[in-house]
Write a protein that holds these residues in place. Structure first.
Motif: not given
Length: 488
Positions: A155-164, A399-412
């Motif tokens: 959550a902090y990673a999304c809030e610390l930077v602009r949306e783009e 493996s990390i590519s999979i996790v990153t994609g799912l991180f993005i989906l969760q926070n969006r």
């Protein structure tokens, strides 16, 4: 923009700004920022790396640690006990992730981050000083219980930077996480049993001789100590006021492109109603991404444990007879390649094909790659070394590519005030699956070692076959109607 629109824009920004609110201050700074948020991404990366190093650092030497505890009656049983210690961290985290998420939403992300880093310093050090099986389990359990950082840091990673730049921020989380899961075991492999590897430096009568697995734990704790101290000066991102005027996620660019009337009637209404009344458990884009994330987490944690056990186990039992240092070399090479890929290529690929497609393709490619491990193990010498390093590098990147994609989906899928709780739910469920991963992987590995002459998939073939079954389930779940992305 005419004078009337400019006046409305200034009014909207002013009404949404609260002088004593740290979240508002951070939002104001973000709107003024131009260019890539290098400093913010680096902060996130260092924090996550400091806490992720400890998660898998024990796997290269866990086989030998269990052997030295003298709890396994037979060599083939070591995997069972290794699985219990590997699972204790994730079990502790599963029991407290929702609590830490709620704390992050109420009191801020910063306190949770500081406590998580401090827990690494204390309990990882004590784990290295473990004298028996039960002390080792207890220290890992307490470390997992008090390190509730991963959910709030997303959550902090999304809030610390602009949306783009959110994909870049979340990529930093998963990159540091993945790098920690690779570099941590590399440190564990290089630095474990220093009195045997470096007798000229470390005496057998020193503390590092009496506690052969203390050095890697100490080094990781010392790396986390300055991070824990520095976190007292990072900005807080949580809004501490109850505003129903403008969602904190409305960026300067969105306001600039919107007319005064549309902003007033649509964005404000959605910001107040949707974010405050929408139930997380009824949010299918969120829950579907969490479930898929859990399946891949089960696979990844089982793979991490099994890879190290397979590499250090003797040839007669289907292993590679690697030393802890050999395993460290393989994982260090994987870590460097992973860092280069995630920091340079992943954000570009994600923008082109989207997070769901990234996760799906990576999962599909992982299946034949994992099947090849059994045949790679039949090699020896330089051929074994080259192919194993290449396979390990590609597998960890996927493996990390999979996790990153799912991180993005969760926070969006959620708004800001729900992100801590949403990530807490994700961490709880993921930790349960990750707790099952080492325990199940260790038991599976021990069982496979006892069936070297079986007629169907003997030895390690059954191990990689079952790992692939889990991967196939995860890939199938990335298709509609199961996995969907929230419409923005």
């Amino acid at each position: 923009m005419d004078k009337q629109e400019h006046a409305v824009l200034e009014s909207l920004l002013k009404e949404d700004y609260y002088e004593n609110c740290p979240g508002c201050k951070l939002d104001r700074q973000k709107e003024l920022q131009r260019g890539l948020p290098i400093k913010q991404v680096l902060i996130i990366w260092i924090i996550v790396l400091a806490t992720a190093l400890t998660i898998s650092s024990l796997f290269p030497f866990l086989y030998f640690m269990i052997r030295d505890f003298h709890v396994a009656k037979r060599e083939e049983d070591i995997g069972y006990y290794a699985g219990y210690i590997g699972s204790s961290y994730m079990l502790g985290r599963a029991l407290t992730s929702v609590i830490w998420g709620a704390i992050a939403d109420k009191f801020g992300r910063k306190p949770v981050i500081i406590i998580g880093c401090a827990a690494v310093v204390i309990f990882n050090t004590l784990f290295g000083l473990s004298t028996n099986f039960w002390m080792a389990i207890s220290m890992r359990f307490l470390l997992g219980s008090l390190n509730g950082l991963l959910g709030p840091i997303k959550a902090y990673a999304c809030e610390l930077v602009r949306e783009e730049h959110q994909s870049l921020g979340l990529s930093a989380v998963s990159t540091a996480w993945g790098t920690g899961l690779i570099i941590g075991p590399a440190l564990g492999g290089f630095l474990a049993q220093p009195a045997e590897k470096f007798p000229a430096i470390f005496s057998s009568n020193s503390i590092f001789g009496r506690f052969p697995y203390f050095l890697p734990c100490l080094i990781i704790s010392l790396l986390a100590l300055p991070v824990a101290i520095a976190c007292f000066w990072i900005p807080e991102s949580l809004h501490t006021h109850n505003s129903e005027k403008i969602s904190s996620q409305i960026s300067y660019d969105v306001l600039e492109s919107a007319s005064p009337r549309s902003t007033d009637k649509v964005d404000l209404k959605e910001g107040s109603e949707t974010t405050s009344k929408y139930s997380l458990f009824k949010n299918w884009p969120l829950m579907s991404s969490i479930i898929v994330y859990c399946v891949f987490s089960l696979h990844d944690m089982a793979y991490t444990e099994i890879f190290s056990l397979w590499a250090v186990s003797p040839r007669r039992l289907g292993g590679l007879s690697y030393s802890t240092q050999d395993v460290g070399v393989v994982l260090a090479i994987s870590g460097v390649g992973l860092l280069v890929f995630q920091s340079s290529l992943y954000p570009l690929v994600e923008r082109i094909i989207g997070p769901i497609m990234v996760s799906r393709i990576a999962g599909i490619v992982s299946i034949p790659l994992l099947t090849s491990y059994h045949y790679i193990g039949m090699l020896s010498g330089i051929a074994l070394s080259i192919l194993l390093n290449c396979a390990s590098l590609v597998k960890n990147v996927l493996s990390i590519s999979i996790v990153t994609g799912l991180f993005i989906l969760q926070n969006r899928a959620v708004e800001q005030h729900q992100r801590g709780a949403a990530n807490g739910i994700a961490m709880t469920l993921m930790s349960l699956f990750k707790a099952a991963g080492p325990a199940g992987g260790g038991a599976l590995f021990s069982w496979a070692e006892k069936r070297q002459d079986a007629g169907f998939l003997p030895g390690n073939q059954i191990v990689f076959f079952i790992l692939n079954i889990i991967e196939v389930v995860g890939v199938l779940m990335t298709f509609k109607p199961f996995l969907v992305e929230r419409r923005r």
